[in-house]
Design a protein around this motif. Sequence first.
Motif, PDB file in Angstrom:
ATOM      1  N   UNK A 113       0.791  -1.224   0.000  1.00  0.00           N
ATOM      2  CA  UNK A 113       0.000   0.000   0.000  1.00  0.00           C
ATOM      3  C   UNK A 113       0.818   1.267   0.000  1.00  0.00           C
ATOM      4  N   UNK A 114       2.133   1.151   0.119  1.00  0.00           N
ATOM      5  CA  UNK A 114       2.986   2.338   0.131  1.00  0.00           C
ATOM      6  C   UNK A 114       3.093   2.946  -1.266  1.00  0.00           C
ATOM      7  N   UNK A 115       3.403   4.238  -1.317  1.00  0.00           N
ATOM      8  CA  UNK A 115       3.647   4.909  -2.601  1.00  0.00           C
ATOM      9  C   UNK A 115       5.133   5.022  -2.896  1.00  0.00           C
ATOM     10  N   UNK A 116       5.990   4.498  -2.006  1.00  0.00           N
ATOM     11  CA  UNK A 116       7.432   4.580  -2.183  1.00  0.00           C
ATOM     12  C   UNK A 116       7.985   3.219  -2.594  1.00  0.00           C
ATOM     13  N   UNK A 117       9.311   3.136  -2.707  1.00  0.00           N
ATOM     14  CA  UNK A 117       9.961   1.917  -3.181  1.00  0.00           C
ATOM     15  C   UNK A 117       9.692   0.714  -2.287  1.00  0.00           C
ATOM     16  N   UNK A 118       9.324   0.947  -1.033  1.00  0.00           N
ATOM     17  CA  UNK A 118       9.119  -0.184  -0.133  1.00  0.00           C
ATOM     18  C   UNK A 118       7.962  -1.089  -0.569  1.00  0.00           C
ATOM     19  N   UNK A 119       7.126  -0.628  -1.469  1.00  0.00           N
ATOM     20  CA  UNK A 119       6.023  -1.482  -1.926  1.00  0.00           C
ATOM     21  C   UNK A 119       6.513  -2.736  -2.630  1.00  0.00           C
ATOM     22  N   UNK A 120       7.777  -2.735  -3.071  1.00  0.00           N
ATOM     23  CA  UNK A 120       8.353  -3.915  -3.726  1.00  0.00           C
ATOM     24  C   UNK A 120       9.018  -4.868  -2.740  1.00  0.00           C
ATOM     25  N   UNK A 121       9.231  -4.437  -1.488  1.00  0.00           N
ATOM     26  CA  UNK A 121      10.060  -5.184  -0.544  1.00  0.00           C
ATOM     27  C   UNK A 121       9.305  -6.393   0.003  1.00  0.00           C
ATOM     28  N   UNK A 122       9.946  -7.547  -0.061  1.00  0.00           N
ATOM     29  CA  UNK A 122       9.425  -8.791   0.509  1.00  0.00           C
ATOM     30  C   UNK A 122      10.113  -9.087   1.840  1.00  0.00           C
TER      31      UNK A 122
END
Length: 384
Positions: free
Chosen positions: A215-224
């Motif tokens: 739900x983030x709009x930053x790069x962390x949305x890709x982090x597993x």
Amino acid sequence: MVRLLASSLALAITLALAPLDTPVAPAASAPSPSASHRPAAPALKVRTVVRGLQNPWDVQQGAGGRLLVSERDRARISVVRNGKRRTLARLGRLVWVSGETGLLSLAVDAGSRTLWACHGARTSNGPEVRVTRWRVDRRWRTLSHRKVLLSGFPATSGRHGGCRLLLEREGDALLVGTGDAAVGTNPRDLDSLGGKVLRVHRRTGGPMPDNPFAGSTTARRFVWTYGHRNVQGLAQRADGSVWSVEHGSDRDDEVNLLVPGGDYGWNPVPGYDESVPMTDHSLPGVQQEAAWSSGAPTIATSGAAWVRGEQWGSLDGTLAVAALKGSEVMFLRFDDQGGLLSVTRPKVLQRFGRLRSVTSTRNGDLLVTTDNGAGDRVLRISPR
């Protein structure tokens, strides 16, 4: 550098496994099955599939018996079939090569003739590491429809630029393991793509909707997962669990069972302080303990694949892990909860020098790349 044994292209070495199967006491909650109930370990046959390579980083299966091989510094993708190599693509103008970074891991969907590669790249702001996708023509001779799927992985000198790709068996996810670029703050910075395992939609390049921070709009949305040093291997077990292999500093190479949103505890700050633990439990929150650790010294664990098939005897269901500095393949057996049960180190696989990647083929054989810098090759390992 370990000198490779001289051999012909059709070299086949058949030796029984040495008695190097080391049992490890399992957790009380997960008792080990009796060794007497498991079939014996097979003798192994090792054949050279192709030679004349230079630092091959990965090997993956294409269609019709083809293998695709990446070479880091040459920035070349080759197709190998019936022992013959031909160049599919020379990517020197596209790929930034420096130190440990260049043309790295591949992922291949043979049915759709789609190929993904992780590689260094030049930008107006300096170098980075990224994932690019192509389509392959029906004869597997050309690449087209290039698309940058995900970019912005940090890069400095090229150190800790390791990047491993894995297509999840179910669904549309592509997993990407990244290095921390030797920058101490990257692994725990959720908005840095370095020192992470990322999870991206393999076609659109967007985040998977069930990612922990989707739900983030930053790069962390890709982090597993995060808190990694330099991810070198990714492998998915038959039960669907995903495991990573990671380089340690001067100690503690790791194999990790990945937990979505998990922190794996690498935080070498201030600066780049490699004296800190690989899994630092003094950090805020909960850190995931490694399923296996080398202790000291490291053996530079790299690629990995799960072994499958009754023909493998007692090695069926183990995780095969290649080692660069250790110049071997280890077979690690874990229980269902991730507890280590045993480690097997066949002597027959300790005579080819540095070993980089391990891939499981459709019939259960293993493909292994050597990484000695000159005269490298792809090996095919099968049980007798």
